[in-house]
Design a protein around this motif. Structure first.
Motif, short mmCIF file in Angstrom:
data_model
loop_
_atom_site.label_atom_id
_atom_site.label_comp_id
_atom_site.label_asym_id
_atom_site.label_seq_id
_atom_site.Cartn_x
_atom_site.Cartn_y
_atom_site.Cartn_z
N THR A 192 2.90 -0.62 -2.97
CA THR A 192 2.70 0.78 -2.61
C THR A 192 2.26 0.94 -1.16
N GLY A 193 1.36 0.09 -0.71
CA GLY A 193 0.86 0.22 0.65
C GLY A 193 1.94 0.01 1.68
N SER A 194 2.77 -1.03 1.47
CA SER A 194 3.79 -1.35 2.47
C SER A 194 5.06 -0.54 2.29
N SER A 195 5.13 0.29 1.26
CA SER A 195 6.27 1.19 1.14
C SER A 195 5.85 2.59 1.52
N MET A 196 5.26 3.32 0.58
CA MET A 196 4.85 4.69 0.89
C MET A 196 3.73 4.72 1.93
N GLY A 197 2.72 3.88 1.78
CA GLY A 197 1.59 3.90 2.70
C GLY A 197 1.97 3.56 4.12
N ALA A 198 2.69 2.45 4.30
CA ALA A 198 3.05 2.02 5.65
C ALA A 198 4.09 2.94 6.28
N VAL A 199 5.01 3.46 5.47
CA VAL A 199 5.98 4.43 6.00
C VAL A 199 5.26 5.69 6.47
N GLY A 200 4.31 6.16 5.66
CA GLY A 200 3.53 7.33 6.06
C GLY A 200 2.70 7.06 7.30
N PHE A 201 2.15 5.85 7.40
CA PHE A 201 1.37 5.49 8.58
C PHE A 201 2.27 5.41 9.81
N GLY A 202 3.50 4.90 9.64
CA GLY A 202 4.47 4.87 10.73
C GLY A 202 4.89 6.27 11.14
N TYR A 203 5.00 7.18 10.16
CA TYR A 203 5.33 8.58 10.46
C TYR A 203 4.28 9.19 11.38
N ALA A 204 3.01 8.89 11.11
CA ALA A 204 1.92 9.49 11.89
C ALA A 204 1.58 8.71 13.15
N ASN A 205 1.80 7.39 13.13
CA ASN A 205 1.30 6.54 14.22
C ASN A 205 2.34 5.59 14.79
N GLY A 206 3.60 5.83 14.55
CA GLY A 206 4.66 5.06 15.18
C GLY A 206 4.68 3.60 14.76
N TRP A 207 4.78 2.72 15.77
CA TRP A 207 4.93 1.28 15.50
C TRP A 207 3.70 0.66 14.84
N ALA A 208 2.60 1.43 14.77
CA ALA A 208 1.43 0.93 14.05
C ALA A 208 1.74 0.74 12.57
N GLY A 209 2.83 1.34 12.08
CA GLY A 209 3.24 1.14 10.70
C GLY A 209 3.59 -0.30 10.38
N ALA A 210 3.86 -1.11 11.42
CA ALA A 210 4.18 -2.53 11.20
C ALA A 210 2.93 -3.37 10.97
N LEU A 211 1.76 -2.83 11.27
CA LEU A 211 0.53 -3.62 11.16
C LEU A 211 0.25 -4.04 9.72
N TYR A 212 0.62 -3.20 8.78
CA TYR A 212 0.40 -3.53 7.38
C TYR A 212 1.14 -4.82 7.03
N GLY A 213 2.41 -4.88 7.40
CA GLY A 213 3.20 -6.07 7.10
C GLY A 213 2.73 -7.30 7.85
N ILE A 214 2.32 -7.12 9.10
CA ILE A 214 1.82 -8.25 9.89
C ILE A 214 0.56 -8.82 9.26
N GLY A 215 -0.36 -7.94 8.86
CA GLY A 215 -1.59 -8.41 8.20
C GLY A 215 -1.29 -9.11 6.90
N GLY A 216 -0.37 -8.56 6.12
CA GLY A 216 -0.01 -9.18 4.86
C GLY A 216 0.62 -10.55 5.04
#
Length: 496
Positions: free
Chosen positions: A58-82
């Protein structure tokens, strides 16, 4: 009209997963080790499939997509941390497979002389964490299904919980890992296709920055969210992977140390490559519609409003695969803790092997029900996950690392570690200036817990229980769950 099509597709997909899960688990022997750990003989391809599916949740799909919507390339941080988390898991903790642990609380108590206090505290924390993770998955999946199927949020969350809950209850761990593996293929194909179509819709990479704050288009969105919060986000996800019981279950159930390590390395590489995809989808959605009230709706908006119906259906299945695969894994991990540790805490003994499967099914129903109640209290996936990880799991991460690599660590230090991490996290959450500086409480919680754990261990007596004695204590406690089913099978399992 399309909303009915989406709802119908979801129901059909869930039915297929339930039937498939029941079919692949039909040959299970029916004892606790089988139902909760797949007989500890899960091959490498299934370990890769279920770990990938759990990672892309959920985090890397809806959560990270939503975070990318609001904060651009910061949406990739979720996947990098994982990815960092699962790679560290491969090299730091894959070797514990040889100890035949059943739960993470067994493992952490082993490091400090099989101390019962540590086992009990960790068991309660892990069970709370499993409910928290489940709540996050139900939260994200419910938001997603509600938008796409045109139903109210509460109904959507109930349907998502029932969706993964039924095949977990019927088939146990084998149903989970097989359905995870199928869903891993579906979600990878779905997300990659979605990213490609999204890029085409906005005119390529150059169009991703349209209508977006220029700071969000900087490297990993650091200019938008800040360096420390960016590091904190990646760190909290890495800590979550290293302390989440469902990933430890992949270790305990794997065929061998080598099999587990290879599967985690492959998963880490795949997840690192995947990390950019949610950011692309989120940024493309922002370019197409910068006015969404809730950034968590970025994924379903693109699927329902921009893409053709057939592709939207594929992405409905992909997104819900991400949610349900992760949720089912956390549900099984939570039940393992409940029956192996929490049950002992209140009864003084493990349940007999003949009762484990029945009790597991009842515990699954209760655990998913509790998680559903948690999910009804929040509407932001990323903030829900990061706060929960820092408060509940940072201490367990430090316990695992100190216990694994520092022989002087003792039970007093472990308890101090757990208390310090939770207290620090809650303090940061409740002081606005600290929260703004750190982004989330993960880094200060880990640092304070590490210092406190080391200091308390050094000023208190060293443990007099050897690792061999600690392992024997844990093995003896587990013996009843295995021997009462079939003594011959239990003897064979002990040599595995």
């Amino acid at each position: 009209m399309n909303s009915h099509v989406f709802l119908g597709a979801f129901i059909v997909y869930v039915i297929v997963m339930i039937v498939f899960g029941a079919w692949v688990s039909r040959k299970s022997r029916g004892n606790g080790d089988d139902f909760l750990l797949g007989g500890r003989s899960v091959p490498i391809f299934l370990t890769i499939g279920t770990t990938v599916a759990t990672m892309v949740g959920t985090g890397s799909s809806m959560g990270a997509v939503g975070f990318g919507y609001a904060n651009g390339w910061a949406g990739a941080l979720y996947g990098i941390g994982g990815a960092i988390g699962v790679l560290l898991l491969a090299f730091w903790f894959a070797p514990v497979r040889r100890f035949r642990f059943m739960t993470m609380s067994e493992e952490l108590s082993y490091y400090v002389g099989a101390n019962r206090w540590v086992r009990n505290i960790v068991a309660v924390l892990i069970y709370i964490a499993c409910i928290g993770w489940l709540g996050a998955h139900i939260l994200g999946g419910g938001l997603y299904l509600s938008w796409m199927a045109g139903i109210d949020l509460t109904t959507a969350r109930v349907l998502v919980a029932l969706g993964f809950g039924i095949y977990c209850v019927i088939g146990g761990y084998m149903a989970v890992i097989w359905t995870d593996t199928v869903q891993a293929v579906v979600l990878f194909v779905g997300f990659i296709v979605m990213a490609i179509i999204a890029l085409f819709e906005v005119g390529g990479f150059s169009g991703l920055g349209a209508n977006m704050d220029v700071a969000a288009t900087s490297f990993l969105g650091i200019d938008k969210i800040g360096l420390i919060p960016a590091i904190s986000l990646a760190a909290v996800i890495a800590v979550g992977v290293l302390a989440t019981p469902s990933y430890r279950q992949r270790i305990y159930s794997g065929n061998s140390v080598g099999s587990v390590r290879k599967s985690f390395v492959i998963t880490g590489i795949l997840y690192l490559l995947f990390s950019i995809i949610p950011a692309i989808i989120g940024m493309a959605t922002h370019a197409l519609n910068p006015g969404l009230d809730n950034s968590n709706f970025a994924f379903p908006f693109l699927a329902t409003e921009i893409l053709p119906l057939w592709l939207g259906l594929l992405l409905l299945v992909a997104g819900l695969s991400a949610t349900m695969s992760s949720a089912s894994s956390d549900a099984i991990a939570g039940v393992s803790i409940l029956l192996r540790d929490v049950y002992v805490l209140f009864t003084g003994h493990t349940p007999s092997a003949r009762k484990v499967v029945g009790l597991s099914r009842l515990a699954l129903i209760a655990t998913i029900g509790l998680a559903l109640l948690f999910a009804l209290t929040s509407d932001n996936v990323i903030s829900y996950i990061t706060s929960m990880i820092a408060t509940v799991m940072a201490g367990m991460f430090v316990c695992g690392v100190l216990g694994r690599f520092w022989p002087r660590y003792n039970w007093q230090g472990a308890i101090a570690t757990l208390i310090a991490a939770s207290a620090t996290s809650l303090a940061v959450i409740n002081v606005d200036s600290w929260s703004m500086f750190w982004g989330n409480p993960s880094i200060p919680a880990v640092l304070v817990a590490l210092i406190v754990g080391v200091v308390v261990s050094l000023i208190t007596p060293a443990s007099k229980v050897t690792p061999e004695q600690a392992l024997k204590i844990i093995d003896d406690e587990r013996e009843r769950m295995e021997l009462e089913a079939d003594p011959a099978e239990a003897i064979g399992a002990k040599s595995a």
